[in-house]
Design a protein around this motif. Structure first.
Motif, PDB file in Angstrom:
ATOM      1  N   SER A  88       0.855  -1.189   0.000  1.00  0.00           N
ATOM      2  CA  SER A  88       0.000   0.000   0.000  1.00  0.00           C
ATOM      3  C   SER A  88       0.887   1.233   0.000  1.00  0.00           C
ATOM      4  CB  SER A  88      -0.901   0.016   1.240  1.00  0.00           C
ATOM      5  OG  SER A  88      -0.108   0.123   2.413  1.00  0.00           O
ATOM      6  N   CYS A  89       0.401   2.300  -0.646  1.00  0.00           N
ATOM      7  CA  CYS A  89       1.049   3.606  -0.559  1.00  0.00           C
ATOM      8  C   CYS A  89       0.037   4.535   0.116  1.00  0.00           C
ATOM      9  CB  CYS A  89       1.447   4.135  -1.925  1.00  0.00           C
ATOM     10  SG  CYS A  89       2.256   5.754  -1.848  1.00  0.00           S
ATOM     11  N   CYS A  90       0.297   4.852   1.373  1.00  0.00           N
ATOM     12  CA  CYS A  90      -0.663   5.602   2.185  1.00  0.00           C
ATOM     13  C   CYS A  90      -0.283   7.059   2.368  1.00  0.00           C
ATOM     14  CB  CYS A  90      -0.772   4.967   3.576  1.00  0.00           C
ATOM     15  SG  CYS A  90      -1.341   3.256   3.572  1.00  0.00           S
ATOM     16  N   HIS A  91       0.808   7.503   1.754  1.00  0.00           N
ATOM     17  CA  HIS A  91       1.349   8.811   2.104  1.00  0.00           C
ATOM     18  C   HIS A  91       1.534   9.711   0.895  1.00  0.00           C
ATOM     19  CE1 HIS A  91       2.584   5.927   5.241  1.00  0.00           C
ATOM     20  NE2 HIS A  91       2.303   6.933   6.060  1.00  0.00           N
ATOM     21  N   SER A  92       1.563  11.015   1.167  1.00  0.00           N
ATOM     22  CA  SER A  92       1.772  12.029   0.129  1.00  0.00           C
ATOM     23  C   SER A  92       3.178  11.930  -0.434  1.00  0.00           C
ATOM     24  CB  SER A  92       1.549  13.422   0.729  1.00  0.00           C
ATOM     25  OG  SER A  92       2.143  14.415  -0.054  1.00  0.00           O
ATOM     26  N   ALA A  93       3.323  12.281  -1.708  1.00  0.00           N
ATOM     27  CA  ALA A  93       4.640  12.274  -2.343  1.00  0.00           C
ATOM     28  C   ALA A  93       5.540  13.367  -1.780  1.00  0.00           C
ATOM     29  CB  ALA A  93       4.496  12.438  -3.855  1.00  0.00           C
ATOM     30  N   ALA A  94       4.994  14.295  -1.003  1.00  0.00           N
ATOM     31  CA  ALA A  94       5.813  15.309  -0.344  1.00  0.00           C
ATOM     32  C   ALA A  94       6.525  14.731   0.877  1.00  0.00           C
ATOM     33  CB  ALA A  94       4.943  16.499   0.076  1.00  0.00           C
ATOM     34  N   PHE A  95       6.162  13.519   1.260  1.00  0.00           N
ATOM     35  CA  PHE A  95       6.757  12.789   2.374  1.00  0.00           C
ATOM     36  C   PHE A  95       7.629  11.715   1.742  1.00  0.00           C
ATOM     37  CE2 PHE A  95       5.454  10.059   6.305  1.00  0.00           C
ATOM     38  CZ  PHE A  95       6.555  10.507   7.008  1.00  0.00           C
ATOM     39  N   ILE A 102       6.482   2.811  -3.012  1.00  0.00           N
ATOM     40  CA  ILE A 102       6.280   2.602  -4.452  1.00  0.00           C
ATOM     41  C   ILE A 102       7.435   1.817  -5.063  1.00  0.00           C
ATOM     42  CG2 ILE A 102       6.074   3.750  -6.689  1.00  0.00           C
ATOM     43  CD1 ILE A 102       4.620   6.029  -5.228  1.00  0.00           C
ATOM     44  N   TRP A 103       8.668   2.322  -4.882  1.00  0.00           N
ATOM     45  CA  TRP A 103       9.801   1.669  -5.549  1.00  0.00           C
ATOM     46  C   TRP A 103      10.183   0.364  -4.878  1.00  0.00           C
ATOM     47  CZ3 TRP A 103      10.002   3.375 -10.101  1.00  0.00           C
ATOM     48  CH2 TRP A 103       9.692   4.706 -10.382  1.00  0.00           C
ATOM     49  N   LEU A 106       7.836  -2.051  -6.668  1.00  0.00           N
ATOM     50  CA  LEU A 106       8.190  -2.285  -8.064  1.00  0.00           C
ATOM     51  C   LEU A 106       9.521  -3.020  -8.202  1.00  0.00           C
ATOM     52  CD1 LEU A 106       7.066   1.118  -9.638  1.00  0.00           C
ATOM     53  CD2 LEU A 106       5.788  -1.023  -9.415  1.00  0.00           C
ATOM     54  N   ALA A 107      10.444  -2.773  -7.277  1.00  0.00           N
ATOM     55  CA  ALA A 107      11.750  -3.448  -7.345  1.00  0.00           C
ATOM     56  C   ALA A 107      11.618  -4.955  -7.157  1.00  0.00           C
ATOM     57  CB  ALA A 107      12.688  -2.871  -6.288  1.00  0.00           C
ATOM     58  N   HIS A 108      10.534  -5.391  -6.520  1.00  0.00           N
ATOM     59  CA  HIS A 108      10.320  -6.827  -6.311  1.00  0.00           C
ATOM     60  C   HIS A 108       9.260  -7.393  -7.254  1.00  0.00           C
ATOM     61  CE1 HIS A 108      12.328  -5.737  -2.508  1.00  0.00           C
ATOM     62  NE2 HIS A 108      12.748  -6.979  -2.524  1.00  0.00           N
ATOM     63  N   GLY A 109       8.834  -6.582  -8.222  1.00  0.00           N
ATOM     64  CA  GLY A 109       7.818  -7.055  -9.154  1.00  0.00           C
ATOM     65  C   GLY A 109       6.454  -7.186  -8.522  1.00  0.00           C
ATOM     66  N   ALA A 110       6.257  -6.511  -7.407  1.00  0.00           N
ATOM     67  CA  ALA A 110       4.994  -6.617  -6.672  1.00  0.00           C
ATOM     68  C   ALA A 110       4.020  -5.528  -7.120  1.00  0.00           C
ATOM     69  CB  ALA A 110       5.245  -6.524  -5.172  1.00  0.00           C
ATOM     70  N   ARG A 111       2.794  -5.605  -6.631  1.00  0.00           N
ATOM     71  CA  ARG A 111       1.758  -4.625  -6.955  1.00  0.00           C
ATOM     72  C   ARG A 111       1.682  -3.593  -5.845  1.00  0.00           C
ATOM     73  NH1 ARG A 111      -4.088  -4.819  -6.316  1.00  0.00           N
ATOM     74  NH2 ARG A 111      -3.905  -6.921  -5.463  1.00  0.00           N
ATOM     75  N   VAL A 112       1.462  -2.323  -6.219  1.00  0.00           N
ATOM     76  CA  VAL A 112       1.312  -1.266  -5.229  1.00  0.00           C
ATOM     77  C   VAL A 112      -0.071  -0.643  -5.378  1.00  0.00           C
ATOM     78  CG1 VAL A 112       2.453   0.438  -6.723  1.00  0.00           C
ATOM     79  CG2 VAL A 112       2.260   0.880  -4.281  1.00  0.00           C
ATOM     80  N   VAL A 113      -0.768  -0.473  -4.262  1.00  0.00           N
ATOM     81  CA  VAL A 113      -2.109   0.108  -4.235  1.00  0.00           C
ATOM     82  C   VAL A 113      -1.983   1.545  -3.724  1.00  0.00           C
ATOM     83  CG1 VAL A 113      -4.415  -0.030  -3.229  1.00  0.00           C
ATOM     84  CG2 VAL A 113      -3.171  -2.127  -3.804  1.00  0.00           C
ATOM     85  N   LEU A 114      -2.347   2.523  -4.562  1.00  0.00           N
ATOM     86  CA  LEU A 114      -2.285   3.931  -4.179  1.00  0.00           C
ATOM     87  C   LEU A 114      -3.596   4.307  -3.502  1.00  0.00           C
ATOM     88  CD1 LEU A 114      -0.710   5.396  -7.456  1.00  0.00           C
ATOM     89  CD2 LEU A 114       0.463   4.599  -5.401  1.00  0.00           C
ATOM     90  N   LEU A 115      -3.527   4.713  -2.248  1.00  0.00           N
ATOM     91  CA  LEU A 115      -4.724   5.017  -1.472  1.00  0.00           C
ATOM     92  C   LEU A 115      -4.911   6.524  -1.354  1.00  0.00           C
ATOM     93  CD1 LEU A 115      -4.280   2.384   1.375  1.00  0.00           C
ATOM     94  CD2 LEU A 115      -5.731   2.234  -0.638  1.00  0.00           C
ATOM     95  N   SER A 116      -6.145   6.967  -1.477  1.00  0.00           N
ATOM     96  CA  SER A 116      -6.452   8.394  -1.414  1.00  0.00           C
ATOM     97  C   SER A 116      -6.329   8.906   0.013  1.00  0.00           C
ATOM     98  CB  SER A 116      -7.863   8.657  -1.926  1.00  0.00           C
ATOM     99  OG  SER A 116      -8.820   8.115  -1.021  1.00  0.00           O
ATOM    100  N   ALA A 117      -6.136  10.228   0.140  1.00  0.00           N
ATOM    101  CA  ALA A 117      -6.044  10.844   1.466  1.00  0.00           C
ATOM    102  C   ALA A 117      -7.336  10.660   2.244  1.00  0.00           C
ATOM    103  CB  ALA A 117      -5.721  12.329   1.321  1.00  0.00           C
ATOM    104  N   GLU A 118      -8.462  10.646   1.547  1.00  0.00           N
ATOM    105  CA  GLU A 118      -9.756  10.475   2.218  1.00  0.00           C
ATOM    106  C   GLU A 118      -9.823   9.123   2.910  1.00  0.00           C
ATOM    107  OE1 GLU A 118     -14.549  10.842   1.243  1.00  0.00           O
ATOM    108  OE2 GLU A 118     -13.085  10.932  -0.372  1.00  0.00           O
ATOM    109  N   ILE A 119      -9.240   8.097   2.290  1.00  0.00           N
ATOM    110  CA  ILE A 119      -9.250   6.761   2.887  1.00  0.00           C
ATOM    111  C   ILE A 119      -8.225   6.665   4.009  1.00  0.00           C
ATOM    112  CG2 ILE A 119      -8.623   4.347   2.448  1.00  0.00           C
ATOM    113  CD1 ILE A 119      -9.971   4.588  -0.263  1.00  0.00           C
TER     114      ILE A 119
END
Length: 505
Positions: A88-95, A102-103, A106-119
Motif C-alpha cells: 500500500s502507498c498511504c502517504h503524500s509524495a511530499a513525504f 512505491i519503488w 516495483l523493485a520486487h515485481g509486486a503490486r502497489v495500491v495507491l490510497l487516497s487521502a480520504e481513505i
C-alpha cells in the motif's frame, strides 16, 4: 531541460526558468514524448524532498539514484519480500515514505495500491480497503496506526498483512500491545524503522517481539547493513552504552545535501572524523545505545516536532504567522498527544492589537500544508519575555475555551454523538452546540470519533464534513442526512429491481 506539466498546474510554475510543455498540448498535437537514450549516472539527483526549516525557509534534500537503489537492497535484507506481495502507498509524495512504498514494491515485481487521502485519514475506511485489496506490506506512522488498531478492535477480521513497517515519528511500543494480543507478531511481523529524509528514508530496523511491547521507551534497533551509526557528545566524542547523545549517520544512505544551501549543508553533513572522504549526517535526535549495540530513541534536540508523521520546524509556522496582517510577532507551541511523543494540537500565539480573524486561517491554509495550520490562536498585546529577552514559553496562557451555555442534546442521534465525544475527549458532558476544536479536539481525536460513528451508524462521514460540521448538532445532522441518502439509494435500487421483474413477467 524541459518541464512537463498539466494545464491545471501551469500557474504554479510562474517562476520556472526553463521551457514548459503541457501534456494536453502534446496529446492534442498528436505528438509523442521521446526520451534521449543516455547512460545513467548513479550520482545524478533522483528527487528533491523539502523538509521544514528553522528560519521559515524549507530545505530541499537532494537524494541521488545510488542512495535510493541501496535503500531497496538494504531493506530487502530485513524482510522476505516477493513478487506476490501487495504494497500500500498511504502517504503524500511530499513525504519520503512513498519512495519506499512505491519503488520497494516495483523493485520486487509486486503490486502497489495507491490510497487516497480520504481513505488514509479514516481508520475504518483504511481497514476495509487494506482487507479488500489484500495488502501484505503496510507502512504507517504510529499516529495513523493507532487509529487503525482502534478500528480493527471494533470489527476484527483476518488480514493478509505480512509486514507492518513503522516510521515517520517515535513509536511508543506499549501502544502495540492490543494489536499483538489480538493478532500475534508472527504474521504480520512488526518492524520499527527509524529514518530521516537526509539519510534516504530508513536508517534502522527493530523486529518487534511481545517482550519488546512490554517495555517502555522507543526502541529503534540497529542500522541497516550499509549504514553506520554513532552516538556522540557535543564535541563529537563517542559515548559509552547507556549514555544519551546525538545520533550521527554515515554510510551509503547519506544524501548529497540541501539544494542551493551550502551553508546549511555544511552544518548538517560533516566530514567523517574517522574515515577519510566520507561524511556523517547530524540528525539532531537524541538516542541512547543499549548494551547489545541497538538504539533507543529519546527525542529531538532542537525545535523540530512530529506533526501527524511529518517532521516540522515550528519556525516555519511562526514565519507564516508573522506575515499575517496586523501581527507584530508570533510564537508556536506544540502540545503532545497524551502519553505520546507526537503532536496533538498546535497553538499559535500572536502579538497583535486585532482580534482573531477567520481570514488568518484561510491565509495560512493557502501557504502551509494542512497539518501545519495551528488548531487554535491566542492573541496577546505582546509576547511574554524572560529576563534574557527571549520569549517566555512557560508564561504563555492556555487557549481559552469559549464559554458556551450548555444545551442538552436533542434526539437519539445527538445524544449518541455527544456520548462518543465525551468519551474520546475525556469530558464529563458535551452540549449540542459545543465546538469540537474549542473542546480541545484535534485530527487524531477526530479520526477516532469518525471510526466509532461509522461503526454505530453505518455512515461514512469524511474528515472534511466532520470538521465543517464541528458541533454535536452539526455532526448528528450530517449523519442523519447520510442515513437518509443511503435509504433513498436502497429504495431506488429496489424500485428498479421491481420494474425489471415486471418486464420479465
Amino acid at each position: 531541460d524541459l518541464i512537463l506539466a498539466e494545464a491545471r498546474t501551469r500557474a504554479a510554475l510562474s517562476m520556472a526558468t526553463g521551457p514548459v510543455c503541457l501534456l494536453e498540448d502534446a496529446v492534442a498535437a498528436g505528438r509523442g514524448l521521446t526520451c534521449k537514450s543516455e547512460s545513467m549516472d548513479d550520482q545524478q539527483a533522483a528527487y528533491v524532498i523539502y523538509t521544514s526549516g528553522s528560519t521559515g525557509r524549507p530545505k530541499g534534500v537532494v537524494v541521488e539514484y545510488r542512495q535510493v537503489a541501496r535503500l531497496l537492497t538494504a531493506c530487502a535484507a530485513e524482510m522476505d519480500l516477493t513478487s506476490a506481495d501487495v504494497w500500500s502507498c498511504c502517504h503524500s509524495a511530499a513525504f519520503d515514505f512513498p519512495v519506499w512504498e512505491i519503488w520497494g514494491a516495483l523493485a520486487h515485481g509486486a503490486r502497489v495500491v495507491l490510497l487516497s487521502a480520504e481513505i488514509t485519514r479514516d481508520p475504518a475506511a483504511l481497514r476495509d480497503e487494506l482487507r479488500e485489496r489484500q495488502v501484505t506490506v503496510l507502512s504507517q506512522t504510529p499516529s495513523s496506526f493507532g487509529g487503525l488498531v482502534a478500528a480493527d478492535m471494533m470489527r476484527s477480521a483476518p488480514w493478509k498483512l505480512r509486514y507492518i513497517i513503522f516510521g515517520g515519528e517515535a513509536l511508543r511500543l506499549d501502544m502495540l500491545r492490543p494489536w499483538g494480543e489480538q493478532h500475534g507478531l508472527e504474521q504480520p511481523a512488526l518492524i520499527n524503522m527509524y529514518g530521516i529524509t537526509e539519510t534516504t528514508v530508513h536508517v534502522t530496523a527493530a523486529h518487534l517481539t511481545m517482550q519488546d511491547l512490554a517495555a517502555a521507551g522507543s526502541w529503534i534497533g540497529g542500522p541497516l547493513r550499509d549504514l553506520d551509526l554513532w552516538v556522540l557528545d557535543h564535541e563529537l566524542r563517542p559515548l559509552a552504552a547507556g549514555c544519551g547523545g546525538e545520533l550521527y549517520v554515515g554510510g551509503a544512505g547519506v544524501a548529497r545535501g540541501y539544494l542551493n544551501q551550502p551553508g546549511r549543508t555544511a552544518e548538517r553533513f560533516l566530514p567523517h572524523p574517522w574515515r577519510s572522504g566520507e561524511r556523517l549526517y547530524r540528525t539532531g535526535d537524541k538516542v541512547v545505545c543499549r548494551p547489545d549495540g541497538t538504539l533507543e530513541y529519546l527525542g529531538r534536540l532542537d525545535s523540530q516536532v512530529q506533526i501527524r508523521g511529518h517532521r516540522v520546524e515550528l519556525g516555519e509556522i511562526e514565519a507564516a504567522l508573522r506575515d499575517l496582517p496586523a501581527v507584530q510577532d508570533a510564537v508556536v507551541v506544540a502540545n503532545p498527544v497524551e502519553g505520546g511523543s507526537s503532536v496533538g494540537a498546535v497553538v499559535g500565539y500572536l502579538a497583535s492589537d486585532a482580534a482573531p480573524e477567520s481570514s488568518w486561517r484561510e491565509a495560512l491554509a493557502a501557504r502551509l500544508p494542512h497539518y501545519m495550520v495551528p488548531d487554535a490562536f491566542v492573541v496577546l498585546p505582546r509576547l511574554p519575555l524572560t529576563p534574557n529577552g527571549k520569549v517566555d514559553r512557560r508564561a504563555l496562557p492556555a487557549p481559552d475555551r469559549p464559554e458556551v451555555a450548555y444545551e442538552e442534546p436533542e434526539g437519539a442521534m445527538e445524544s449518541r454523538v455527544a456520548e462518543i465525544w465525551s468519551d474520546v475527549l475525556s469530558l464529563e458532558r458535551v452540549g449540542r452546540s459545543d465546538d469540537f476544536f474549542s473542546l480541545g479536539g484535534h485530527s487524531l481525536r477526530a479520526a477516532q470519533i469518525i471510526a466509532r460513528l461509522r461503526e454505530e451508524t453505518g455512515v461514512e462521514l469524511s474528515t472534511a464534513v466532520f470538521f465543517t460540521a464541528a458541533t454535536v448538532r452539526g455532526v448528528a445532522l450530517a449523519l442523519e442526512e447520510g442515513q437518509t441518502s443511503t435509504t433513498d439509494n436502497l429504495d431506488r435500487i429496489s424500485a428498479l429491481l421491481d420494474e425489471l421483474d415486471d418486464e420479465d413477467d
